[in-house]
Design a protein around this motif. Structure first.
Motif, mmCIF file in Angstrom:
data_model
loop_
_atom_site.group_PDB
_atom_site.id
_atom_site.type_symbol
_atom_site.label_atom_id
_atom_site.label_comp_id
_atom_site.label_asym_id
_atom_site.label_seq_id
_atom_site.Cartn_x
_atom_site.Cartn_y
_atom_site.Cartn_z
ATOM 1 N N GLN A 365 0.849 -1.185 0.000
ATOM 2 C CA GLN A 365 0.000 0.000 0.000
ATOM 3 C C GLN A 365 0.888 1.240 0.000
ATOM 4 O O GLN A 365 1.883 1.297 0.722
ATOM 5 C CB GLN A 365 -0.907 0.003 1.239
ATOM 6 N N CYS A 367 1.142 5.456 0.407
ATOM 7 C CA CYS A 367 0.520 6.691 0.884
ATOM 8 C C CYS A 367 1.538 7.813 0.743
ATOM 9 O O CYS A 367 2.641 7.725 1.298
ATOM 10 C CB CYS A 367 0.071 6.558 2.338
ATOM 11 N N ASP A 377 -10.130 18.837 -1.354
ATOM 12 C CA ASP A 377 -10.354 17.533 -1.975
ATOM 13 C C ASP A 377 -9.985 17.536 -3.448
ATOM 14 O O ASP A 377 -9.498 16.529 -3.981
ATOM 15 C CB ASP A 377 -11.813 17.107 -1.797
ATOM 16 N N ARG A 380 -6.251 17.315 -3.643
ATOM 17 C CA ARG A 380 -5.844 15.980 -3.217
ATOM 18 C C ARG A 380 -6.050 14.985 -4.361
ATOM 19 O O ARG A 380 -5.209 14.115 -4.621
ATOM 20 C CB ARG A 380 -6.629 15.545 -1.982
ATOM 21 N N GLU A 384 -3.236 12.688 -6.280
ATOM 22 C CA GLU A 384 -3.375 11.236 -6.441
ATOM 23 C C GLU A 384 -3.245 10.842 -7.907
ATOM 24 O O GLU A 384 -2.639 9.809 -8.238
ATOM 25 C CB GLU A 384 -4.709 10.770 -5.867
ATOM 26 N N ARG A 394 -1.256 3.118 -7.960
ATOM 27 C CA ARG A 394 -2.232 3.903 -7.202
ATOM 28 C C ARG A 394 -1.739 4.116 -5.776
ATOM 29 O O ARG A 394 -1.130 3.233 -5.175
ATOM 30 C CB ARG A 394 -3.591 3.192 -7.177
ATOM 31 N N ASP A 396 -2.702 6.596 -1.960
ATOM 32 C CA ASP A 396 -3.483 7.619 -1.263
ATOM 33 C C ASP A 396 -2.604 8.836 -0.996
ATOM 34 O O ASP A 396 -1.367 8.751 -1.011
ATOM 35 C CB ASP A 396 -4.003 7.068 0.070
ATOM 36 N N HIS A 398 -2.107 11.899 1.897
ATOM 37 C CA HIS A 398 -2.440 12.341 3.252
ATOM 38 C C HIS A 398 -1.721 13.653 3.517
ATOM 39 O O HIS A 398 -0.505 13.742 3.383
ATOM 40 C CB HIS A 398 -2.010 11.278 4.266
#
Length: 419
Positions: A365, A367, A377, A380, A384, A394, A396, A398
């Protein structure tokens, strides 16, 4: 801490005087590299040497990392060309006293002349003095480490015993007979010698000082050496650059050598970081024999504020803080620090970024943690998308407040479980 002796007057120049002298020498070195180094004629093609007279101008030049130096050398050798890949400004003969091979192999030239590697400054700061005998346990086989320290010892006025590596018992016998005052070599081998001497009841108390390099020497080990009666100081030198920085009796970081211009840059980029932030050590040497311009060492460090209490006025670095090459594999794809920098560079709102890889094997994963004052948003989502476009993976995003990310030089943090 008072210091009454220095290797030369360069060490006590005012910082402004040193900076002015180095910035005056910089365009001359750039021009010299362009004229006399085929590699830098290519790398710096189109650069107006005369305009590179400030740190800001220097920062606009490309960083050449060891991997690129190796590839250029390999390509040149494959075509029957220059073994140095066009980086050396020397030709074989009286001006080139030796050639060395480092792992790769990477070949490095040694120019003629006294203290070519400039290591004398480091040994003097470690307390080495004329007339003393130095027990040199760096390897004399192919690599330049032993010769770097030997030439420095000669510059101070010392005599050298070329012990090399291994044969511990014979080295201890020589120490008993010759009574050396100083040691040069790795800290791990010095510990072996001291342990073996203690076990055998061998008296090597003549040894009271050492300059070590080639591997880390943490404060706990320095303290252990002190308990054995040996004052140990670290020397940071490389086969490409010679002396870069050295420890003094103040033991507050490493003082930069007078013959190098050092920058700390964001790993994977050539962008200087704010003073005090950890990044990759990039060095421009003023050595005309091997004129490396913005050479990326791959080592992490940071500039310390202020000057050394011994009276030396050159900038200081914290010392070795890890490696800058943080390339890792995620879901079968390589991810590089330069890609993280590329993503951050696309968004002015992002001050700093750190890619954290977590999860277990086969369940990676990603991030991207970004320092920013305000991110909505929409932004963000754009970040991404950039993560996916640049890395083909892909991840995320933060957002954290400015100053939240650790100051450890890591652009990619591998936090996966490998159990």
């Amino acid at each position: 801490m008072a210091q009454t002796e220095f290797f030369d007057n360069l060490e006590t120049r005012s910082p402004a005087e040193r900076e002015a002298a180095q910035m005056a020498a910089l365009p001359l070195q750039i021009a010299h590299a362009q004229r006399n180094s085929a590699a830098f004629a290519d790398i710096l093609k189109g650069v107006d040497a005369a305009s590179v007279n400030s740190r800001a101008a220097l920062a606009r030049l490309p960083v050449t990392r060891k991997s690129e130096l190796l590839e250029r050398q390999k390509a040149s050798r494959a075509q029957g060309g220059d073994a140095f890949g066009g980086f050396a400004a020397l030709v074989r003969g009286p001006g080139m006293s030796r050639v060395f091979a480092s792992p790769g192999p990477i070949y490095e030239p040694e120019g003629a002349g006294r203290d070519y590697w400039r290591a004398g400054r480091a040994l003097f700061a470690a307390g080495f003095r004329a007339g003393e005998l130095v027990h040199n346990s760096f390897s004399y086989h192919m690599t330049p480490g032993a010769f770097i320290l030997e030439s420095g010892a000669h510059a101070v006025g010392c005599t050298v015993f070329p012990a090399g590596t291994g044969q511990t018992e014979q080295q201890l016998d020589a120490m008993v007979d010759l009574q050396p005052a100083a040691y040069t070599g790795t800290p791990s081998f010095l510990r072996i010698l001291l342990d073996k001497a203690k076990e055998a009841g061998t008296d090597i108390r003549s040894l009271t000082k050492a300059s070590v390099g080639g591997e880390a020497c943490p404060p706990s080990l320095t303290a252990w050496f002190k308990e054995q009666g040996v004052d140990v100081y670290q020397t940071y030198a490389t086969a490409d650059l010679g002396l870069v920085a050295y420890e003094t009796q103040a033991r507050q970081g490493l003082v930069l050598d007078e013959g190098v211009i050092v920058e700390i840059v964001r790993p994977g980029t050539g962008d200087p970081v704010p003073e005090g932030e950890v990044g990759e050590l990039v060095v421009t040497t003023l050595n005309t024999a091997y004129p490396l311009v913005r050479f990326g060492t791959g080592d992490l460090s940071a500039i310390l504020p202020g000057t050394c209490p011994t009276g030396r006025t050159a900038p200081r670095i914290k010392g070795w803080m890890g490696r800058a090459d943080q390339t890792t594999k995620v879901r079968g794809m390589f991810v590089h620090a330069s890609q993280v920098a590329d993503i951050a560079r696309r968004f002015p709102q992002v001050h700093k970024a750190r890619l954290v890889i977590s999860g277990e094997m086969a369940n990676d994963q990603m991030c991207l943690k970004v320092e920013a004052s305000e991110v909505d948003d929409t932004l963000r989502g754009l970040i991404e998308t950039a993560v996916r476009d640049v890395t083909k993976l892909r991840g995320d995003v933060h957002v954290v407040p400015p100053g939240s990310l650790p100051n450890d030089g890591k652009v990619i943090e591998d936090a996966r479980s490998y159990q």
